[in-house]
Enzyme design. Structure first.
Site, PDB file in Angstrom:
ATOM      1  N   GLU A  47     -90.165  17.955 -71.618  1.00  0.00           N
ATOM      2  CA  GLU A  47     -90.770  16.655 -71.372  1.00  0.00           C
ATOM      3  C   GLU A  47     -91.970  16.541 -72.315  1.00  0.00           C
ATOM      4  OE1 GLU A  47     -92.118  15.859 -67.367  1.00  0.00           O
ATOM      5  OE2 GLU A  47     -92.923  13.919 -67.997  1.00  0.00           O
TER       6      GLU A  47
ATOM      7  N   ARG B  66     -88.411  31.946 -64.636  1.00  0.00           N
ATOM      8  CA  ARG B  66     -89.373  31.518 -65.644  1.00  0.00           C
ATOM      9  C   ARG B  66     -90.271  32.692 -66.007  1.00  0.00           C
ATOM     10  NH1 ARG B  66     -91.077  26.704 -64.405  1.00  0.00           N
ATOM     11  NH2 ARG B  66     -93.049  26.682 -65.464  1.00  0.00           N
TER      12      ARG B  66
ATOM     13  N   LYS C 193     -98.245  23.149 -68.117  1.00  0.00           N
ATOM     14  CA  LYS C 193     -98.798  22.149 -69.026  1.00  0.00           C
ATOM     15  C   LYS C 193     -99.941  21.382 -68.363  1.00  0.00           C
ATOM     16  CE  LYS C 193     -94.650  20.642 -70.128  1.00  0.00           C
ATOM     17  NZ  LYS C 193     -93.543  19.857 -70.661  1.00  0.00           N
TER      18      LYS C 193
HETATM   19  P1  ATP Z   1     -94.701  23.325 -67.074  1.00  0.00           P
HETATM   20  O1  ATP Z   1     -94.448  23.810 -65.694  1.00  0.00           O
HETATM   21  O2  ATP Z   1     -95.440  24.278 -67.930  1.00  0.00           O
HETATM   22  O3  ATP Z   1     -95.283  21.954 -67.120  1.00  0.00           O
HETATM   23  P2  ATP Z   1     -92.113  22.279 -67.371  1.00  0.00           P
HETATM   24  O4  ATP Z   1     -90.993  23.044 -66.796  1.00  0.00           O
HETATM   25  O5  ATP Z   1     -92.576  21.098 -66.630  1.00  0.00           O
HETATM   26  O6  ATP Z   1     -93.265  23.265 -67.733  1.00  0.00           O
HETATM   27  P3  ATP Z   1     -90.544  21.107 -69.396  1.00  0.00           P
HETATM   28  O7  ATP Z   1     -90.991  20.362 -70.588  1.00  0.00           O
HETATM   29  O8  ATP Z   1     -89.841  20.389 -68.346  1.00  0.00           O
HETATM   30  O9  ATP Z   1     -91.822  21.818 -68.826  1.00  0.00           O
HETATM   31  O10 ATP Z   1     -89.739  22.400 -69.851  1.00  0.00           O
HETATM   32  C1  ATP Z   1     -88.690  22.405 -70.782  1.00  0.00           C
HETATM   33  C2  ATP Z   1     -87.814  23.595 -70.511  1.00  0.00           C
HETATM   34  O11 ATP Z   1     -88.583  24.794 -70.593  1.00  0.00           O
HETATM   35  C3  ATP Z   1     -87.233  23.538 -69.123  1.00  0.00           C
HETATM   36  O12 ATP Z   1     -85.857  23.860 -69.200  1.00  0.00           O
HETATM   37  C4  ATP Z   1     -88.001  24.572 -68.359  1.00  0.00           C
HETATM   38  O13 ATP Z   1     -87.212  25.133 -67.362  1.00  0.00           O
HETATM   39  C5  ATP Z   1     -88.376  25.580 -69.447  1.00  0.00           C
HETATM   40  N1  ATP Z   1     -89.604  26.282 -69.077  1.00  0.00           N
HETATM   41  C6  ATP Z   1     -90.792  25.751 -68.751  1.00  0.00           C
HETATM   42  N2  ATP Z   1     -91.677  26.715 -68.416  1.00  0.00           N
HETATM   43  C7  ATP Z   1     -91.028  27.905 -68.543  1.00  0.00           C
HETATM   44  C8  ATP Z   1     -91.395  29.269 -68.351  1.00  0.00           C
HETATM   45  N3  ATP Z   1     -92.625  29.623 -67.944  1.00  0.00           N
HETATM   46  N4  ATP Z   1     -90.464  30.211 -68.588  1.00  0.00           N
HETATM   47  C9  ATP Z   1     -89.246  29.880 -69.010  1.00  0.00           C
HETATM   48  N5  ATP Z   1     -88.831  28.618 -69.217  1.00  0.00           N
HETATM   49  C10 ATP Z   1     -89.705  27.627 -68.987  1.00  0.00           C
HETATM   50 MG    MG Z   2     -90.736  19.748 -66.119  1.00  0.00          MG
END
Ligand code: ATP
Ligand code: MG
Length: 555
Positions: free
Chosen positions: A40, A266, A276
């Protein structure tokens, strides 16, 4: 397994996701694996995303499939093109290629809207006028089944008309939503008539003001996957409970060969905030200088600090991909950059906290060039000439007037070796009126010159030095982790109050031509360093990536 695609190649799966892909390829000969990385654009990527990038792009590469980059941009108020651009830069920098397959969920808004209409026509979705608060109350809890919305049994005609009016902008934000009609008593809360569309009169960075209704992630995501022909939709564990909804939407809409979702754990790292939202707060509150602050666990922060794509990919390989959450020691990441750089970058002499040494028996005005290897673990990197003269700098901590036992560096009356040069002995210590040492007076023994095969006597210690007349000045920034591992009452990590130390007066042997942003070195006996973005030719600024050793044990 063997992959057939003109060439036959033997590959070995290295995690459970790859096992699943192998089974799929064996059961579906001729098919290709197709994954995606779906960030995102509401912040910069961090090291956790690197794990997902390596997994998705890595598996596609390994099994001769494809991986799409897809921006999941369904939340216009939080998203921005700045983030889109940084994400593209970071994925490329890590060494991955989406070729011509960069997509946006917003590309599909019309098709997603049509899918919603299709669900309404099937009697599988309805417009609900409950407030967000009421929807929450009606949803029930894990032990109490939910209550049906009073709007649940609206006619298909009324729903179609209201949905069209929602799209036309006839209703206020929050006054109506489109909900799936599934099961208010489901043990899975996500199946209790989840919201599919909401009203938001918000400007979108791609679609502008074209839309005032936006699909929810849980609806947009399976559809985007299906439209793109994704075979394996890999995401993190918190989406496990959303999988039934993912499957429900695709089945109700009649997709043939729908994609499947698989969840992995994760990445969590010690001393590291990895959300983020929290990282954005550090930026907004001015705790760091930006998303690319060298202390940030963002890809851009790590790049600026001096981490290489190879070290991050190696790290992602070593941590593996598992089904259970765990916490990885950030020292492993630091180990990976040391491993990557140790034979790759030159080792030079730099004095972080200088103190002057005068070699009183060395002729004034004389300068000689000493030949020193560029990397003692990789002699292929050759040799360089380092100027030596009467006045030198050494590290403050390499001299002690009253040393404890086993201190083998410079002390009064004892000899020490200057790296690649001579033995010196300290005879006198010059202090200012406050008793602070300003100069150390030594003599050298010309017989002991390095490389001449001198075996007359031995010394226990070798220290590094820089010729004062030739030294270049630099600012060096030493960093510590942003977070202390202890937790506050909310169970969150605590900000470390001391995360940066600036050394304004570092003396480096003359290497001026090579001080371009991003140039990396090992400073002998000190650590690995990288030239910072703030650096100029007149005022070099250099980051310590990591110190030389850590207590971390690799099994
Ligand atoms: P955050 O929790 O840091 O805001 P998010 O999951 O909301 O991260 P996205 O932009 O939706 O951020 O993530 C893109 C991809 O990266 C998704 O498939 C998510 O599952 C993966 N991802 C995000 N954080 C991690 C992590 N700590 N370890 C592994 N994969 C991750
Ligand atoms: Mg997300």
């Amino acid at each position: 397994m063997k992959i057939n695609d003109n060439i036959i190649e033997e590959v070995k799966s290295s995690n459970f996701v790859e096992n699943i892909i192998e089974e799929y390829l064996e059961a579906n000969p001729g098919e290709k694996v197709h994954t995606r990385f779906p960030p995102e654009p509401n912040g910069y990527l961090h090291i956790g995303h690197a794990k997902s990038i390596c997994l998705n792009f890595g598996a596609a590469e390994k099994y001769k499939g494809m991986c799409n980059l897809r921006f999941d941009d369904t939340n216009p108020t939080k998203e921005d093109v700045e983030y889109v651009d940084s994400i593209k830069t970071d994925v490329k920098w890590l060494g991955f290629d989406w070729e011509d397959r960069m997509y946006y969920a917003s590309n599909y808004f019309e098709k997603i809207y049509d899918s919603a209409v299709q669900l309404i026509k099937k009697g599988k979705a309805y417009i609900c006028d409950l407030t967000a608060e009421e929807i929450r109350e009606y949803r029930g809890t894990l032990t109490i089944p939910g209550k049906e919305s009073p709007f649940r049994n609206r006619s298909i005609e009324e729903n179609l008309e209201l949905f069209q009016k929602m799209r036309n902008g006839e209703f206020e934000d929050g006054s109506k939503v489109l909900r799936a009609k599934i099961d208010m008593a489901s043990p899975n809360m996500n199946m209790r008539d989840p919201v599919l569309y909401r009203i938001a009169h918000a400007h979108h960075h791609k679609t502008g003001d074209e839309w005032c209704i936006y699909p929810m992630y849980d609806f947009a995501h399976p559809l985007s996957d299906a439209f793109e022909g994704i075979t394996h939709s890999v995401c993190t564990l918190e989406f496990e409970d959303h999988r039934p909804l993912y499957d429900w939407a695709l089945e109700e809409l009649g997709f043939e060969n729908p994609p499947h979702q698989y969840e992995f754990a994760r990445l969590n790292l010690t001393n590291t905030i990895m959300s983020k939202r929290h990282l954005k707060k550090l930026v907004d509150d001015g705790i760091v200088t930006g998303w690319d602050d060298a202390r940030m666990p963002t890809i851009s922060g790590l790049r600026r600090r001096g981490f290489t794509p190879e070290s991050i990919r190696d790290f992602c390989e070593r941590i593996g991909v598992a089904k259970a959450n765990s916490l990885v020691d950030v020292a492993l990441l630091e180990h990976c950059i040391r491993e990557d750089l140790k034979e790759k970058v030159p080792r030079v002499m730099a004095v972080l906290r200088p103190i002057k040494v005068i070699i009183t028996n060395y002729p004034e005005g004389k300068e000689e060039l000493l030949t020193i290897e560029n990397n003692s673990e990789n002699l292929d990197m050759g040799y360089r000439e380092v100027p030596f003269s009467r006045e030198l700098y050494i590290e403050e901590e390499d001299f002690m007037e009253n040393p404890p036992k086993k201190y083998f560096r410079l002390t009064p009356g004892k000899e020490v070796r200057l790296k690649g040069a001579y033995f010196i002995q300290c005879n006198d210590v010059i202090k200012d009126e406050n008793g602070k040492i300003v100069e150390i007076h030594c003599t050298y023994d010309p017989e002991t010159k390095s490389g001449t095969g001198f075996t007359g006597r031995k010394v226990k210690g070798t220290i590094h030095w820089v010729s004062a007349a030739n030294a270049m000045n630099a600012e060096v920034r030493l960093y510590d982790h942003l977070m202390i591992e202890d937790e506050n009452q909310e169970g969150e990590m605590i900000l470390n109050p001391n995360t940066i130390e600036v050394l304004p007066n570092v003396k480096i042997e003359p290497i001026k031509d090579e001080l371009l942003v991003g140039t990396k070195f090992q400073f002998l006996r000190t650590g690995f360093f990288s030239v910072d973005d703030d650096s100029t030719l007149d005022k070099p600024v250099i980051n310590r990536i990591v110190s030389l050793r850590s207590s971390f044990k690799i099994k």
